[in-house]
Design a protein around this motif. Structure first.
Motif, PDB file in Angstrom:
ATOM      1  N   LYS A 301       0.842  -1.183   0.000  1.00 16.06           N
ATOM      2  CA  LYS A 301       0.000   0.000   0.000  1.00 16.06           C
ATOM      3  C   LYS A 301       0.882   1.240   0.000  1.00 16.06           C
ATOM      4  CE  LYS A 301      -3.711   2.614   0.991  1.00 16.06           C
ATOM      5  NZ  LYS A 301      -4.862   2.796   0.093  1.00 16.06           N
ATOM      6  N   ILE A 302       0.591   2.184  -0.902  1.00 15.70           N
ATOM      7  CA  ILE A 302       1.396   3.406  -1.021  1.00 15.70           C
ATOM      8  C   ILE A 302       0.539   4.614  -0.657  1.00 15.70           C
ATOM      9  CG2 ILE A 302       2.711   4.893  -2.579  1.00 15.70           C
ATOM     10  CD1 ILE A 302       3.368   2.401  -4.229  1.00 15.70           C
ATOM     11  N   ILE A 303       1.071   5.438   0.238  1.00 19.24           N
ATOM     12  CA  ILE A 303       0.367   6.664   0.648  1.00 19.24           C
ATOM     13  C   ILE A 303       1.319   7.847   0.490  1.00 19.24           C
ATOM     14  CG2 ILE A 303      -0.780   7.878   2.544  1.00 19.24           C
ATOM     15  CD1 ILE A 303      -1.494   5.190   3.743  1.00 19.24           C
ATOM     16  N   GLU A 304       0.856   8.879  -0.216  1.00 20.88           N
ATOM     17  CA  GLU A 304       1.650  10.095  -0.359  1.00 20.88           C
ATOM     18  C   GLU A 304       1.351  11.023   0.814  1.00 20.88           C
ATOM     19  OE1 GLU A 304       0.989  11.864  -4.158  1.00 20.88           O
ATOM     20  OE2 GLU A 304       2.066  10.296  -5.244  1.00 20.88           O
ATOM     21  N   ILE A 305       2.411  11.513   1.452  1.00 23.69           N
ATOM     22  CA  ILE A 305       2.225  12.380   2.613  1.00 23.69           C
ATOM     23  C   ILE A 305       3.142  13.600   2.538  1.00 23.69           C
ATOM     24  CG2 ILE A 305       1.627  10.411   4.088  1.00 23.69           C
ATOM     25  CD1 ILE A 305       4.401  10.675   5.363  1.00 23.69           C
ATOM     26  N   SER A 306       2.757  14.606   3.277  1.00 22.04           N
ATOM     27  CA  SER A 306       3.614  15.768   3.493  1.00 22.04           C
ATOM     28  C   SER A 306       3.567  16.060   4.987  1.00 22.04           C
ATOM     29  CB  SER A 306       3.141  16.987   2.705  1.00 22.04           C
ATOM     30  OG  SER A 306       3.868  18.142   3.095  1.00 22.04           O
ATOM     31  N   ILE A 307       4.598  15.623   5.676  1.00 22.05           N
ATOM     32  CA  ILE A 307       4.626  15.833   7.121  1.00 22.05           C
ATOM     33  C   ILE A 307       4.659  17.323   7.428  1.00 22.05           C
ATOM     34  CG2 ILE A 307       5.976  15.427   9.223  1.00 22.05           C
ATOM     35  CD1 ILE A 307       6.945  12.814   7.926  1.00 22.05           C
ATOM     36  N   LYS A 308       5.348  18.074   6.590  1.00 22.28           N
ATOM     37  CA  LYS A 308       5.440  19.527   6.782  1.00 22.28           C
ATOM     38  C   LYS A 308       4.065  20.175   6.725  1.00 22.28           C
ATOM     39  CE  LYS A 308       7.504  23.673   4.742  1.00 22.28           C
ATOM     40  NZ  LYS A 308       8.377  24.195   3.661  1.00 22.28           N
ATOM     41  N   ASN A 309       3.241  19.739   5.760  1.00 23.56           N
ATOM     42  CA  ASN A 309       1.900  20.322   5.598  1.00 23.56           C
ATOM     43  C   ASN A 309       0.799  19.484   6.263  1.00 23.56           C
ATOM     44  OD1 ASN A 309       3.037  22.385   4.053  1.00 23.56           O
ATOM     45  ND2 ASN A 309       2.789  21.241   2.138  1.00 23.56           N
ATOM     46  N   LYS A 310       1.212  18.471   7.002  1.00 23.86           N
ATOM     47  CA  LYS A 310       0.280  17.613   7.751  1.00 23.86           C
ATOM     48  C   LYS A 310      -0.754  16.945   6.838  1.00 23.86           C
ATOM     49  CE  LYS A 310       0.777  20.407  11.932  1.00 23.86           C
ATOM     50  NZ  LYS A 310       0.091  21.171  13.021  1.00 23.86           N
ATOM     51  N   LYS A 311      -0.287  16.455   5.705  1.00 23.12           N
ATOM     52  CA  LYS A 311      -1.176  15.776   4.758  1.00 23.12           C
ATOM     53  C   LYS A 311      -0.900  14.269   4.728  1.00 23.12           C
ATOM     54  CE  LYS A 311      -1.871  19.662   1.557  1.00 23.12           C
ATOM     55  NZ  LYS A 311      -1.696  20.124   0.143  1.00 23.12           N
ATOM     56  N   GLY A 312      -1.960  13.499   4.652  1.00 23.92           N
ATOM     57  CA  GLY A 312      -1.843  12.061   4.495  1.00 23.92           C
ATOM     58  C   GLY A 312      -1.906  11.256   5.780  1.00 23.92           C
ATOM     59  N   VAL A 313      -1.926  11.937   6.933  1.00 24.14           N
ATOM     60  CA  VAL A 313      -1.922  11.207   8.204  1.00 24.14           C
ATOM     61  C   VAL A 313      -3.237  10.447   8.420  1.00 24.14           C
ATOM     62  CG1 VAL A 313      -1.706  11.387  10.705  1.00 24.14           C
ATOM     63  CG2 VAL A 313      -0.299  12.825   9.228  1.00 24.14           C
ATOM     64  N   GLU A 314      -4.357  11.084   8.111  1.00 22.42           N
ATOM     65  CA  GLU A 314      -5.655  10.414   8.288  1.00 22.42           C
ATOM     66  C   GLU A 314      -5.768   9.186   7.389  1.00 22.42           C
ATOM     67  OE1 GLU A 314      -8.017  10.856  10.468  1.00 22.42           O
ATOM     68  OE2 GLU A 314      -6.792  12.416  11.406  1.00 22.42           O
ATOM     69  N   GLU A 315      -5.246   9.313   6.160  1.00 22.55           N
ATOM     70  CA  GLU A 315      -5.250   8.163   5.246  1.00 22.55           C
ATOM     71  C   GLU A 315      -4.394   7.030   5.811  1.00 22.55           C
ATOM     72  OE1 GLU A 315      -4.239   6.998   0.583  1.00 22.55           O
ATOM     73  OE2 GLU A 315      -4.067   9.087   1.259  1.00 22.55           O
ATOM     74  N   LEU A 316      -3.294   7.390   6.476  1.00 17.74           N
ATOM     75  CA  LEU A 316      -2.432   6.391   7.110  1.00 17.74           C
ATOM     76  C   LEU A 316      -3.190   5.665   8.222  1.00 17.74           C
ATOM     77  CD1 LEU A 316       0.236   4.980   7.774  1.00 17.74           C
ATOM     78  CD2 LEU A 316       0.887   7.017   9.094  1.00 17.74           C
ATOM     79  N   TYR A 317      -3.894   6.413   9.066  1.00 14.94           N
ATOM     80  CA  TYR A 317      -4.691   5.805  10.135  1.00 14.94           C
ATOM     81  C   TYR A 317      -5.715   4.820   9.557  1.00 14.94           C
ATOM     82  CZ  TYR A 317      -2.927   9.435  13.319  1.00 14.94           C
ATOM     83  OH  TYR A 317      -2.131  10.245  14.081  1.00 14.94           O
ATOM     84  N   GLU A 318      -6.384   5.243   8.493  1.00 13.64           N
ATOM     85  CA  GLU A 318      -7.405   4.398   7.862  1.00 13.64           C
ATOM     86  C   GLU A 318      -6.783   3.115   7.299  1.00 13.64           C
ATOM     87  OE1 GLU A 318      -9.211   6.889   4.959  1.00 13.64           O
ATOM     88  OE2 GLU A 318     -10.168   8.215   6.433  1.00 13.64           O
ATOM     89  N   ALA A 319      -5.573   3.231   6.745  1.00 13.03           N
ATOM     90  CA  ALA A 319      -4.900   2.060   6.171  1.00 13.03           C
ATOM     91  C   ALA A 319      -4.526   1.057   7.262  1.00 13.03           C
ATOM     92  CB  ALA A 319      -3.650   2.490   5.401  1.00 13.03           C
ATOM     93  N   ILE A 320      -4.013   1.544   8.390  1.00 17.55           N
ATOM     94  CA  ILE A 320      -3.659   0.657   9.504  1.00 17.55           C
ATOM     95  C   ILE A 320      -4.912  -0.015  10.052  1.00 17.55           C
ATOM     96  CG2 ILE A 320      -2.739   0.555  11.858  1.00 17.55           C
ATOM     97  CD1 ILE A 320      -0.858   2.851  11.098  1.00 17.55           C
ATOM     98  N   SER A 321      -5.969   0.776  10.223  1.00 17.59           N
ATOM     99  CA  SER A 321      -7.234   0.243  10.746  1.00 17.59           C
ATOM    100  C   SER A 321      -7.786  -0.833   9.814  1.00 17.59           C
ATOM    101  CB  SER A 321      -8.256   1.377  10.910  1.00 17.59           C
ATOM    102  OG  SER A 321      -9.473   0.884  11.419  1.00 17.59           O
ATOM    103  N   ALA A 322      -7.689  -0.588   8.507  1.00 20.70           N
ATOM    104  CA  ALA A 322      -8.214  -1.550   7.529  1.00 20.70           C
ATOM    105  C   ALA A 322      -7.406  -2.844   7.532  1.00 20.70           C
ATOM    106  CB  ALA A 322      -8.207  -0.931   6.133  1.00 20.70           C
ATOM    107  N   GLN A 323      -6.074  -2.737   7.662  1.00 22.75           N
ATOM    108  CA  GLN A 323      -5.225  -3.933   7.642  1.00 22.75           C
ATOM    109  C   GLN A 323      -5.544  -4.885   8.779  1.00 22.75           C
ATOM    110  OE1 GLN A 323      -1.053  -3.854   7.180  1.00 22.75           O
ATOM    111  NE2 GLN A 323      -1.050  -2.645   5.308  1.00 22.75           N
ATOM    112  N   PHE A 324      -5.839  -4.316   9.954  1.00 20.89           N
ATOM    113  CA  PHE A 324      -6.098  -5.160  11.128  1.00 20.89           C
ATOM    114  C   PHE A 324      -7.581  -5.213  11.489  1.00 20.89           C
ATOM    115  CE2 PHE A 324      -1.695  -3.844  11.415  1.00 20.89           C
ATOM    116  CZ  PHE A 324      -1.057  -5.024  11.754  1.00 20.89           C
TER     117      PHE A 324
END
Length: 404
Positions: A301-324
């Motif tokens: 699974k590939i997620i594009e993020i920008s830690i500087k602009n706080k982008k992609g974190v919610e998508e990351l949470y959703e991906a972890i939740s979906a995996q487990f």
């Protein structure tokens, strides 16, 4: 209840003493509690006064152990007390409370009773063939064993969710130096937990923090940047990182999209191919230099993020939740095994059950089955305490803290 002055030569404190008459107390014995105003000096003086008048210090878990030995609760309920005390999330706490209420005990007793009834039928058929008793046919034995198999299998499988509820999901952040690992940890925690600089190799040791997703604990671990170490301290950090990655439930592999892949990146890609992993492409706010061909070939699974602009974190949470399937872990009305000791006893019971089923399939004498069924009754009895040894009891209650 009675309010009284506790004296120790001089007045120590005004305290409230609550009496609990047997059997209506936690241990089913006569008990009392002293509630003082607190403060270490006052409490120490009250404790010393009690000891001078014949009281003894309690052992770890002594009160709950007495409740178990006196029959107020069974062993699985006693262990639930520790789980309640150690619960990290509301969901984990609720599951522990359900076990304290006897949900697991009832299921174990139901299974044991099924086996005991079958054992009785088998024994009567063998010992008293002259009586007009319904013969225990192979089909009846098979039916009961199949029913027990289903119940035990449900309990064992529930441990997958139970382990997640109790231990959480271990999430390791990996990447070469300066790709944004520590920054991601800080963003997830919403605090400056890890030191972030432009100097490569700042993180020499792992940093662990706990968060929650869908009521499930996630242990987030920021590891040292993986590369060829330049000094002894960094080398130790890299070796520790590799060990953490091996033990983690999911790996977050971060890559810098503003740079081309280097050897360290490819080594990480090769490693995560064999792991449950999510690829994070960081710094999407910068000009992209990274070729995605090798990344995509990894099959993660590939997620594009920008830690500087706080982008992609919610998508990351959703991906972890979906995996487990974290949002699918229901606790209301569902029996979940969370204790490793219970799981091992259930698994041993299943092994004996399989042997009993083999006896039926091979059409061997039914009295051979009895020994395996008795083993199952014994193993399950160790969960609730009917057939547990004193050493095991002492080991379990040694895990309690004083006063419980």
């Amino acid at each position: 209840m009675e309010k009284l002055w506790i004296t120790y030569g001089n007045i120590v404190d005004e305290a409230l003493v609550s009496y609990f008459l047997a059997p209506k107390s936690y241990t089913t014995e006569n008990m009392c509690e002293i509630n003082s105003h607190g403060g270490m000096a006052v409490m120490n003086q009250i404790l010393e006064l009690c000891l001078k008048n014949g009281a003894m210090m309690a052992e770890p878990g002594e009160f709950t152990k007495r409740a178990f030995l006196n029959g107020r609760i069974d062993l699985s309920q006693a262990e639930a007390v520790v789980d309640i005390l150690n619960a990290k999330t509301e969901k984990e706490s609720k599951v522990a409370v359900q076990q304290l209420e006897g949900n697991l005990s009832e299921k174990i007793k139901q299974i044991r009773q099924e086996i005991i009834s079958l054992l009785a039928d088998i024994e009567v058929t063998i010992d008293y063939p002259e009586y007009d008793v319904e013969d225990v046919t192979e089909s009846k034995i098979s039916h009961v064993l199949e029913k027990i198999d289903i119940l035990l299998d449900q309990l064992e499988k529930s441990f997958l969710n139970g382990k997640i509820l109790k231990e959480g999901v271990k999430v390791a952040i990996v990447g070469k130096p300066n790709v944004g690992k520590s920054s991601l940890l800080n963003l997830i925690l919403n605090e400056e937990r890890a030191i972030v600089t432009d100097i490569e190799g700042t993180t020499r040791d792992s940093i662990e923090e706990l968060i929650q997703i869908d009521g499930i604990p996630l242990k987030i671990i920021d590891t040292a940047g993986i590369r060829k170490a330049e000094d002894t301290v960094e080398k130790i950090g890299v070796e520790k990182s590799l060990k953490i990655l091996e033990e983690s439930d999911v790996v977050l592999a971060i890559f810098d999209v503003s740079k081309e892949l280097e050897k360290e990146d490819r080594d990480i890609l090769k490693f995560v191919e064999q792991k449950n992993a999510i690829i994070l492409l960081n710094k999407i706010d910068l000009e992209k230099q990274l070729s995605l061909t090798e990344i995509r070939n990894c099959g993660k699974k590939i997620i594009e993020i920008s830690i500087k602009n706080k982008k992609g974190v919610e998508e990351l949470y959703e991906a972890i939740s979906a995996q487990f399937k974290l949002n699918e872990i229901a606790i209301d009305g569902e029996l979940i095994v969370t204790n490793n000791r219970h799981k091992s006893l259930i698994m041993r019971s299943e092994e004996y059950l399989k042997k009993a089923q083999e006896i039926v399939e091979k059409k061997l004498p039914i009295d051979i089955i009895s020994s395996y069924l008795k083993e199952i009754v014994d193993e399950l009895g160790k969960i609730t305490g009917e057939s547990v040894t004193e050493d095991v009891i002492n080991e379990i209650f040694a895990k309690f803290c004083l006063g419980k």
